[in-house]
Design a protein around this motif. Structure first.
Motif, PDB file in Angstrom:
ATOM      1  N   ILE A  35       8.073  -2.583  -3.323  1.00  0.00           N
ATOM      2  CA  ILE A  35       8.223  -1.130  -3.446  1.00  0.00           C
ATOM      3  C   ILE A  35       7.166  -0.565  -4.389  1.00  0.00           C
ATOM      4  CG2 ILE A  35       9.762   0.697  -4.258  1.00  0.00           C
ATOM      5  CD1 ILE A  35      12.115  -0.992  -3.306  1.00  0.00           C
ATOM      6  N   ARG A  36       6.906  -1.272  -5.493  1.00  0.00           N
ATOM      7  CA  ARG A  36       5.868  -0.803  -6.434  1.00  0.00           C
ATOM      8  C   ARG A  36       4.490  -0.834  -5.769  1.00  0.00           C
ATOM      9  NH1 ARG A  36       8.633  -4.396 -10.155  1.00  0.00           N
ATOM     10  NH2 ARG A  36      10.086  -3.211 -11.465  1.00  0.00           N
ATOM     11  N   SER A  37       4.243  -1.875  -4.983  1.00  0.00           N
ATOM     12  CA  SER A  37       2.955  -1.955  -4.290  1.00  0.00           C
ATOM     13  C   SER A  37       2.791  -0.802  -3.303  1.00  0.00           C
ATOM     14  CB  SER A  37       2.845  -3.297  -3.555  1.00  0.00           C
ATOM     15  OG  SER A  37       2.950  -4.372  -4.458  1.00  0.00           O
ATOM     16  N   ARG A  38       3.849  -0.463  -2.584  1.00  0.00           N
ATOM     17  CA  ARG A  38       3.780   0.661  -1.647  1.00  0.00           C
ATOM     18  C   ARG A  38       3.548   1.978  -2.383  1.00  0.00           C
ATOM     19  NH1 ARG A  38       9.074   2.018   1.760  1.00  0.00           N
ATOM     20  NH2 ARG A  38       9.753   2.425  -0.391  1.00  0.00           N
ATOM     21  N   ARG A  39       4.217   2.161  -3.504  1.00  0.00           N
ATOM     22  CA  ARG A  39       4.026   3.380  -4.287  1.00  0.00           C
ATOM     23  C   ARG A  39       2.591   3.494  -4.791  1.00  0.00           C
ATOM     24  NH1 ARG A  39       7.616   2.629  -8.454  1.00  0.00           N
ATOM     25  NH2 ARG A  39       9.309   3.159  -7.009  1.00  0.00           N
ATOM     26  N   LEU A  53      -5.658   3.062   4.589  1.00  0.00           N
ATOM     27  CA  LEU A  53      -4.561   2.512   3.793  1.00  0.00           C
ATOM     28  C   LEU A  53      -3.211   2.682   4.473  1.00  0.00           C
ATOM     29  CD1 LEU A  53      -5.659   3.810   0.268  1.00  0.00           C
ATOM     30  CD2 LEU A  53      -5.941   1.503   1.187  1.00  0.00           C
ATOM     31  N   ARG A  54      -3.155   3.549   5.487  1.00  0.00           N
ATOM     32  CA  ARG A  54      -1.875   3.760   6.163  1.00  0.00           C
ATOM     33  C   ARG A  54      -1.382   2.469   6.838  1.00  0.00           C
ATOM     34  NH1 ARG A  54       0.156   8.748   6.691  1.00  0.00           N
ATOM     35  NH2 ARG A  54      -1.140  10.539   6.175  1.00  0.00           N
ATOM     36  N   LYS A  55      -2.308   1.649   7.296  1.00  0.00           N
ATOM     37  CA  LYS A  55      -1.919   0.395   7.924  1.00  0.00           C
ATOM     38  C   LYS A  55      -1.207  -0.503   6.920  1.00  0.00           C
ATOM     39  CE  LYS A  55      -3.759  -3.460  10.604  1.00  0.00           C
ATOM     40  NZ  LYS A  55      -4.968  -4.097  11.204  1.00  0.00           N
ATOM     41  N   GLU A  56      -1.736  -0.565   5.699  1.00  0.00           N
ATOM     42  CA  GLU A  56      -1.076  -1.361   4.662  1.00  0.00           C
ATOM     43  C   GLU A  56       0.299  -0.808   4.338  1.00  0.00           C
ATOM     44  OE1 GLU A  56      -3.455  -2.225   1.253  1.00  0.00           O
ATOM     45  OE2 GLU A  56      -5.331  -1.998   2.353  1.00  0.00           O
ATOM     46  N   ILE A  57       0.412   0.528   4.294  1.00  0.00           N
ATOM     47  CA  ILE A  57       1.710   1.138   3.988  1.00  0.00           C
ATOM     48  C   ILE A  57       2.722   0.827   5.078  1.00  0.00           C
ATOM     49  CG2 ILE A  57       2.902   3.339   3.674  1.00  0.00           C
ATOM     50  CD1 ILE A  57       0.414   4.437   2.365  1.00  0.00           C
ATOM     51  N   ASN A  58       2.298   0.895   6.338  1.00  0.00           N
ATOM     52  CA  ASN A  58       3.209   0.586   7.445  1.00  0.00           C
ATOM     53  C   ASN A  58       3.668  -0.868   7.402  1.00  0.00           C
ATOM     54  OD1 ASN A  58       2.977   3.202   8.428  1.00  0.00           O
ATOM     55  ND2 ASN A  58       1.257   2.690   9.776  1.00  0.00           N
ATOM     56  N   GLU A  59       2.752  -1.769   7.062  1.00  0.00           N
ATOM     57  CA  GLU A  59       3.140  -3.182   6.961  1.00  0.00           C
ATOM     58  C   GLU A  59       4.122  -3.401   5.816  1.00  0.00           C
ATOM     59  OE1 GLU A  59      -0.481  -5.298   6.567  1.00  0.00           O
ATOM     60  OE2 GLU A  59      -1.083  -5.060   8.680  1.00  0.00           O
TER      61      GLU A  59
END
Length: 346
Positions: A35-39, A53-59
């Motif tokens: 969760i911290r990484s996504r934030r 970066l949206r691809k990383e967020i979706n993953e």
């Protein structure tokens, strides 16, 4: 009303019930790290606008959802483990009680002069009578006319804003407060709306508006412009839902132990934000506000007044002078309440 009905129908068909983990349940470190990484990546995306970066967020969203489902299932298995050992186990009945805690808890009745109010309709009528009595006719009968006279004397150039006239003159239509709302203006306000706010009678939330397609936003923009052009607010925008919140440490059987909150329609609040932003910009650009006005202004804070008052006290103390501080609050008490506060030294 048609737009609201269509939006609610779309929300009902496209959304699923939201299940949350108990507030007392602590997530494991590995999920918190995800969760911290996504934030962190979301903040980086907001600053750089790097849509890669949206691809990383979706993953990360998929990984967090998967781990949360596993964690919830394991937690439920751990919580219900005593049930598999039968009624003889010492934790069997406490587990049953915990699972069905407050499922059928009776509502707190309201005690009034008429009697005890137990049903939701009776309690709603009791709150209606109480709030109607204390929230209406609380000022002088001539207050409105006197206030209007003062406003007219201070701002005599408001004659073109007479609601009996249609805003057809170029002078009025070019006014910064009355110019048509643009799609950019309304989208900017929508992007800054905070999630998690309670909806009003329309049932719409800020999260829903953020996902509206552009054609719906255009329809809402046309409605807002019509409201500005005609100086008319539809009745559906004026309806609010009154929610009562209990006060801490009060006797909940009394209607005085609750404070009301008016939940306005979300579209109405969106329109009010448009007007508020325009009024704020107009007052700042024309230096209408007093320099010591610090609340509700961008880049200002009420702590400035506190620091200013503290500095005045220090200066007067060093100069061997007295400092008089007066706090004024507009409160209305009944005679019984006034006597009560007088007895406790207020």
């Amino acid at each position: 009303n048609k737009i609201t009905a269509l939006c609610n129908d779309a929300i009902e068909k496209s959304s699923t019930p939201f299940k949350r983990v108990s507030d007392k349940l602590r997530l494991p470190p590995d999920i918190l790290l995800l969760i911290r990484s996504r934030r962190h990546i979301r903040r980086k995306l907001a600053k750089t606008n790097n849509y890669a970066l949206r691809k990383e967020i979706n993953e990360l969203n998929k990984a967090i959802k998967y781990e949360l489902n596993l964690f919830k299932k394991q937690h439920y298995i751990n919580q219900t483990e005593p049930l598999n050992k039968g009624p003889g186990h010492p934790r069997f009945w406490p587990t049953i009680k915990k699972l069905f805690k407050n499922r059928n808890a009776p509502l707190t009745p309201l005690i009034t002069d008429v009697g005890a109010m137990t049903t939701p309709l009776e309690k709603a009528n009791a709150f209606h009578d109480y709030f109607k009595e204390i929230l209406t006719n609380s000022h002088h009968s001539q207050f409105d006319s006197h206030f209007k006279t003062q406003v007219d004397n201070q701002l005599p150039n408001l004659d073109p804003l007479d609601t009996t006239k249609n805003f057809t003159t170029n002078a009025v239509r070019n006014d910064p407060l009355l110019k048509p709302i643009s799609l950019v203006e309304i989208n900017t306000i929508i992007s800054k709306l905070k999630n998690g706010k309670a909806p009003g009678p329309d049932g719409l939330r800020y999260e829903h508006i953020k996902h509206f397609p552009n054609n719906v936003i255009c329809k809402i923009m046309l409605i807002f412009n019509a409201m500005i052009y005609t100086a008319y607010i539809p009745p559906c925008f004026k309806k609010t839902t009154i929610a009562v919140i209990p006060k801490v440490g009060k006797n909940l059987t009394s209607v005085t132990a609750y404070r009301p909150i008016a939940l306005a329609p979300t579209l109405n609040k969106l329109f009010e934000r448009v007007i508020t932003n325009r009024l704020l910009k107009f007052t700042i650009e024309n230096n209408i506000l007093h320099p010591q006005q610090t609340a509700f202004l961008p880049n200002r804070d009420t702590t400035e007044n506190t620091v200013h008052a503290a500095q005045m006290i220090i200066n007067n103390f060093n100069s061997k002078k007295f400092t008089l501080i007066m706090s004024i609050d507009c409160l209305l008490y009944t005679s019984d309440a006034a006597d009560e506060h007088r007895d406790v030294g207020w």
